[in-house]
Write a protein that holds these residues in place. Structure first.
Motif, short mmCIF file in Angstrom:
data_model
loop_
_atom_site.label_atom_id
_atom_site.label_comp_id
_atom_site.label_asym_id
_atom_site.label_seq_id
_atom_site.Cartn_x
_atom_site.Cartn_y
_atom_site.Cartn_z
N CYS A 70 -8.01 -45.67 18.70
CA CYS A 70 -8.84 -44.52 19.07
C CYS A 70 -10.30 -44.84 18.75
N CYS A 73 -11.64 -41.96 15.89
CA CYS A 73 -11.23 -41.96 14.48
C CYS A 73 -10.73 -43.33 14.02
N HIS A 139 -7.64 -39.99 20.92
CA HIS A 139 -6.69 -38.89 20.76
C HIS A 139 -7.25 -37.69 21.50
N CYS A 142 -8.89 -35.19 17.65
CA CYS A 142 -8.98 -35.82 16.34
C CYS A 142 -10.41 -35.69 15.82
#
Ligand SMILES: [Zn+2]
Length: 168
Positions: A70, A73, A139, A142
């Motif tokens: 991702c 994050c 995501h 997130c």
């Protein structure tokens, strides 16, 4: 394999493919433990190609999930993969016509005749996966890593923590 022969004979190759067998994909993966499913189906279009070959095409399907990283994050995110491509084989020696180049419904795969055109089905599948990779996988929901809070503790510890998350 000889892609011309495979396509003209209506060949079919399908199965599960371990992600570790796709070397060019490794840098993008959070881990290489999974597998994807692929299918390569040859077909002919029935019109004679000016180069002397019958028109030949390959349908490439790939499905599964890729464990990517991702970009928000930096932890792993499973990205679903659904590829359905139809690639028309083009003689690598002869240039495509202007009409063919402008037709956006066609994807051409330049392949030389004979031994020079030998290519593995896995390379083909890998090419299609690389083309389909999202530029910034994320995501749906997130949070950004809280960089400021970590930096007040210890900058190198924070860096080590981030690295740990990427390789975990
Ligand atoms: Zn994320």
């Amino acid at each position: 394999m000889d892609l011309w022969r495979f396509a003209l004979d209506g060949g079919l190759l399908e199965g599960a493919l371990a992600l570790v067998k796709l070397p060019r994909l490794q840098d993008e993966l959070a881990d290489a433990k999974g597998e994807i499913f692929f299918r390569v189906q040859g077909e002919t279009i029935g019109v004679e190609h000016p180069g002397g070959h019958g028109k030949a095409a390959l349908r490439v399907s790939v499905s599964g999930e890729l464990p990517l990283i991702c970009q928000r994050c930096l932890s792993p995110v499973a990205i679903p993969l659904r590829i359905e491509s139809r690639l028309e084989l083009a003689d690598a020696e002869s240039a495509l016509t202007q009409e063919e180049l402008e037709d956006e419904t066609l994807d051409f795969l330049p392949v030389a005749a004979g031994k020079a055109g030998f290519r593995s089905a896995l390379e083909l599948v890998e090419d299609e996966i690389l083309l389909a990779l999202p530029t910034a996988p994320r995501h749906d929901d997130c949070a950004l890593p809280v960089v400021e809070a970590i930096q007040t503790e210890h900058p190198f510890a924070a860096l080590a923590a981030l690295k740990g998350r990427v390789t975990d």
